[in-house]
Design a protein around this motif. Structure first.
Motif, PDB file in Angstrom:
ATOM      1  N   CYS A 170      41.462  36.353  32.722  1.00  0.00           N
ATOM      2  CA  CYS A 170      41.787  36.551  34.179  1.00  0.00           C
ATOM      3  C   CYS A 170      42.335  37.247  34.647  1.00  0.00           C
ATOM      4  CB  CYS A 170      43.736  35.205  33.789  1.00  0.00           C
ATOM      5  SG  CYS A 170      44.576  34.924  35.519  1.00  0.00           S
ATOM      6  N   SER A 171      41.682  38.213  35.676  1.00  0.00           N
ATOM      7  CA  SER A 171      41.977  39.167  36.882  1.00  0.00           C
ATOM      8  C   SER A 171      43.078  40.031  37.411  1.00  0.00           C
ATOM      9  CB  SER A 171      41.024  39.578  37.239  1.00  0.00           C
ATOM     10  OG  SER A 171      40.955  38.640  38.242  1.00  0.00           O
ATOM     11  N   ILE A 172      43.633  41.320  37.197  1.00  0.00           N
ATOM     12  CA  ILE A 172      44.617  40.707  38.841  1.00  0.00           C
ATOM     13  C   ILE A 172      44.113  41.900  39.552  1.00  0.00           C
ATOM     14  CG2 ILE A 172      46.518  42.317  38.756  1.00  0.00           C
ATOM     15  CD1 ILE A 172      45.640  41.663  35.121  1.00  0.00           C
ATOM     16  N   SER A 173      43.750  40.917  40.566  1.00  0.00           N
ATOM     17  CA  SER A 173      42.758  41.567  41.260  1.00  0.00           C
ATOM     18  C   SER A 173      43.329  42.744  42.400  1.00  0.00           C
ATOM     19  CB  SER A 173      41.890  40.442  41.911  1.00  0.00           C
ATOM     20  OG  SER A 173      42.541  39.306  42.452  1.00  0.00           O
ATOM     21  N   GLY A 174      44.366  42.537  42.304  1.00  0.00           N
ATOM     22  CA  GLY A 174      44.917  43.332  44.318  1.00  0.00           C
ATOM     23  C   GLY A 174      46.176  42.802  43.939  1.00  0.00           C
ATOM     24  N   GLY A 175      47.576  43.460  45.697  1.00  0.00           N
ATOM     25  CA  GLY A 175      48.628  42.982  45.348  1.00  0.00           C
ATOM     26  C   GLY A 175      49.441  43.560  46.346  1.00  0.00           C
ATOM     27  N   ASP A 176      50.435  43.671  46.571  1.00  0.00           N
ATOM     28  CA  ASP A 176      51.504  44.948  47.288  1.00  0.00           C
ATOM     29  C   ASP A 176      52.551  45.729  46.483  1.00  0.00           C
ATOM     30  OD1 ASP A 176      51.916  45.864  50.061  1.00  0.00           O
ATOM     31  OD2 ASP A 176      53.545  44.640  49.953  1.00  0.00           O
ATOM     32  N   LEU A 177      53.026  47.147  46.854  1.00  0.00           N
ATOM     33  CA  LEU A 177      54.317  47.047  46.448  1.00  0.00           C
ATOM     34  C   LEU A 177      54.774  48.233  47.931  1.00  0.00           C
ATOM     35  CD1 LEU A 177      54.860  48.055  43.865  1.00  0.00           C
ATOM     36  CD2 LEU A 177      54.097  50.600  44.278  1.00  0.00           C
ATOM     37  N   PRO A 188      45.415  52.053  35.931  1.00  0.00           N
ATOM     38  CA  PRO A 188      44.677  52.039  35.429  1.00  0.00           C
ATOM     39  C   PRO A 188      45.030  51.552  34.196  1.00  0.00           C
ATOM     40  CG  PRO A 188      45.602  54.792  35.328  1.00  0.00           C
ATOM     41  CD  PRO A 188      46.524  53.869  36.389  1.00  0.00           C
ATOM     42  N   ILE A 189      45.941  51.199  33.255  1.00  0.00           N
ATOM     43  CA  ILE A 189      47.102  49.559  33.614  1.00  0.00           C
ATOM     44  C   ILE A 189      45.834  48.378  33.466  1.00  0.00           C
ATOM     45  CG2 ILE A 189      48.620  48.165  32.018  1.00  0.00           C
ATOM     46  CD1 ILE A 189      49.872  50.795  32.005  1.00  0.00           C
ATOM     47  N   ILE A 190      45.448  48.050  34.628  1.00  0.00           N
ATOM     48  CA  ILE A 190      45.542  47.207  34.852  1.00  0.00           C
ATOM     49  C   ILE A 190      44.180  47.101  35.381  1.00  0.00           C
ATOM     50  CG2 ILE A 190      44.805  45.557  37.243  1.00  0.00           C
ATOM     51  CD1 ILE A 190      47.884  45.520  36.068  1.00  0.00           C
ATOM     52  N   LYS A 191      43.490  48.196  35.268  1.00  0.00           N
ATOM     53  CA  LYS A 191      41.422  48.385  35.663  1.00  0.00           C
ATOM     54  C   LYS A 191      41.284  48.332  34.017  1.00  0.00           C
ATOM     55  CE  LYS A 191      41.414  50.636  40.187  1.00  0.00           C
ATOM     56  NZ  LYS A 191      40.652  52.219  40.767  1.00  0.00           N
ATOM     57  N   SER A 192      42.021  48.700  33.113  1.00  0.00           N
ATOM     58  CA  SER A 192      41.609  48.271  32.049  1.00  0.00           C
ATOM     59  C   SER A 192      41.341  46.891  31.359  1.00  0.00           C
ATOM     60  CB  SER A 192      42.875  49.295  30.769  1.00  0.00           C
ATOM     61  OG  SER A 192      41.917  49.316  29.526  1.00  0.00           O
ATOM     62  N   HIS A 193      42.612  46.523  31.744  1.00  0.00           N
ATOM     63  CA  HIS A 193      42.335  44.688  31.794  1.00  0.00           C
ATOM     64  C   HIS A 193      40.953  44.488  32.195  1.00  0.00           C
ATOM     65  CE1 HIS A 193      43.850  40.839  30.681  1.00  0.00           C
ATOM     66  NE2 HIS A 193      43.970  40.413  32.374  1.00  0.00           N
ATOM     67  N   ASN A 194      41.115  44.611  33.210  1.00  0.00           N
ATOM     68  CA  ASN A 194      39.832  43.906  33.897  1.00  0.00           C
ATOM     69  C   ASN A 194      38.638  43.887  33.795  1.00  0.00           C
ATOM     70  OD1 ASN A 194      42.342  42.765  35.835  1.00  0.00           O
ATOM     71  ND2 ASN A 194      41.335  45.265  37.686  1.00  0.00           N
ATOM     72  N   THR A 195      38.420  44.722  33.043  1.00  0.00           N
ATOM     73  CA  THR A 195      36.978  44.802  32.154  1.00  0.00           C
ATOM     74  C   THR A 195      36.444  43.265  31.126  1.00  0.00           C
ATOM     75  OG1 THR A 195      37.975  45.989  30.105  1.00  0.00           O
ATOM     76  CG2 THR A 195      37.652  47.331  31.776  1.00  0.00           C
ATOM     77  N   LYS A 196      37.610  43.261  31.260  1.00  0.00           N
ATOM     78  CA  LYS A 196      37.458  41.649  30.382  1.00  0.00           C
ATOM     79  C   LYS A 196      36.696  40.515  31.812  1.00  0.00           C
ATOM     80  CE  LYS A 196      40.867  42.243  27.949  1.00  0.00           C
ATOM     81  NZ  LYS A 196      42.296  42.470  27.432  1.00  0.00           N
ATOM     82  N   ALA A 197      37.928  40.946  32.807  1.00  0.00           N
ATOM     83  CA  ALA A 197      36.730  39.180  33.369  1.00  0.00           C
ATOM     84  C   ALA A 197      36.088  39.477  34.188  1.00  0.00           C
ATOM     85  CB  ALA A 197      37.923  40.185  34.857  1.00  0.00           C
ATOM     86  N   ASP A 198      35.219  38.738  33.972  1.00  0.00           N
ATOM     87  CA  ASP A 198      34.070  38.018  34.040  1.00  0.00           C
ATOM     88  C   ASP A 198      33.870  37.491  35.870  1.00  0.00           C
ATOM     89  OD1 ASP A 198      35.073  36.140  33.575  1.00  0.00           O
ATOM     90  OD2 ASP A 198      33.330  35.229  31.952  1.00  0.00           O
TER      91      ASP A 198
END
Length: 338
Positions: A132-139, A18-28
């Motif tokens: 700048c989005s955080i678009s994915g990754g790995d855990l 949810p923290i990442i997705k909230s930030h990503n709302t600003k990415a165009d």
């Protein structure tokens, strides 16, 4: 307190996505973010630049330092973002997205992971890369905490290390030496009182700030550029070798940065050392500030940059006031790097 070993991977993701997705709302540029097999971005205009960097526990940070201070997930997230964003800026590019691979030990608190996500997103926003989005990754799980970030940016024409010309000015945006002073303070187990000046040094090591916007804004005026991650001398040497030129650094021009670390040098100087020499040593060889080191025509230094030296003639050497300085800067594998 819940730890990584107490929850599933899906539960961990639910804690910080949810923290990442909230930030990503600003990415165009982000068409599809975390949740599918791949992210989808629209990067059709200009060239695409990419970089990657890793932080590993006890190599790049300690959970608890000798002075008793603790490295938070927020600190690690902030630093991981900054060191990659700075590489993009050093190409004269605009950061567009980050992909993050995070390895956690079983005892890592879930709150640490949430703080990590906040550190990444707030580092982007605070340094002018809010789109700048955080678009994915790995855990994953492992025996030590490790984070690898891949950054992607765009530019019209990249600024390379190989473009410096004889007669150019050597210029710097941002800071140098402060993070090295902060590292020395963190590793100092003696009892001392934190002052605003000392705290600023520690902050520079834990949460460095890079002048990201200066890279893209000044790109058309620069002939060469990189970010200062391994020390002023070592990184200037990379420009010198790539451009086949000699570079001379003006020690007097570094006095503003030397002054910022003088208090820390006075505290950390060993009986056999000179505090003034140590302060200059940090400025010349200390890494992890992530300032931007560049070259440009001598008569047109861009706003936000300070002249600290010059490109003198063809060659591949770096000198300070015309003399060779023995220590060079940080190298992960070179035992005598400092």
């Amino acid at each position: 307190m819940q730890r990584a070993r107490d929850v599933s991977e899906d539960q961990l993701l639910e804690a910080f996505l949810p923290i990442i997705k909230s930030h990503n709302t600003k990415a165009d540029r982000l068409m599809l973010g975390p949740g599918d097999d791949c992210a989808v971005l629209n990067l059709r205009d200009g060239l695409t630049v990419m970089t990657t960097d890793t932080q590993t526990e006890d190599q790049d940070f300690r959970r608890t330092w000798a002075n008793g201070m603790v490295t938070s997930g927020y600190d690690v997230g902030w630093k991981a973002a900054t060191q990659n964003l700075a590489d993009i800026a050093a190409m004269g590019a605009v950061p567009q997205t980050l992909l993050i691979s995070l390895t956690l030990t079983p005892d890592t608190p879930v709150t640490w992971v949430e703080d990590f996500a906040r550190g990444v997103t707030e580092a982007c926003t605070a340094q002018g890369a809010e789109k700048c989005s955080i678009s994915g990754g790995d855990l994953g799980a492992g025996s030590e905490i490790s984070v690898t970030v891949t950054a992607v940016g765009t530019c019209l024409t990249p600024v390379l290390r190989s473009g410096a010309q004889t007669g150019d000015a050597l210029v710097l945006a941002g800071t140098v030496g402060t993070a090295a002073a902060g590292l020395a303070l963190l590793e100092n187990s003696s009892s001392y009182q934190l002052t605003p000046g000392l705290s600023a040094c520690i902050e520079a090591q834990q949460r460095p700030c890079s002048p990201l916007a200066s890279g893209a804004t000044a790109a058309h005026q620069l002939t060469g550029m990189l970010d200062v991650s391994d020390g002023l001398l070592r990184d200037a040497g990379r420009i010198a070798r790539a451009s086949c030129v000699n570079i001379d650094i003006d020690a007097a021009a570094l006095s503003p940065w030397v002054a910022r670390v003088q208090e820390a040098a006075d505290l950390c100087t060993a009986p056999s050392q000179n505090a003034d020499d140590l302060a200059l040593h940090w400025v010349l060889t200390g890494g992890e500030d992530h300032g931007l080191l560049a070259t440009c025509p001598a008569d047109s230094v861009p706003a936000g940059f300070t002249r600290i030296g010059r490109v003198t003639q063809p060659g591949d050497a770096v000198t300070v006031d015309g003399k060779t300085y023995r220590a060079k800067g940080w190298d992960h594998f070179e035992a005598t790097a400092r």
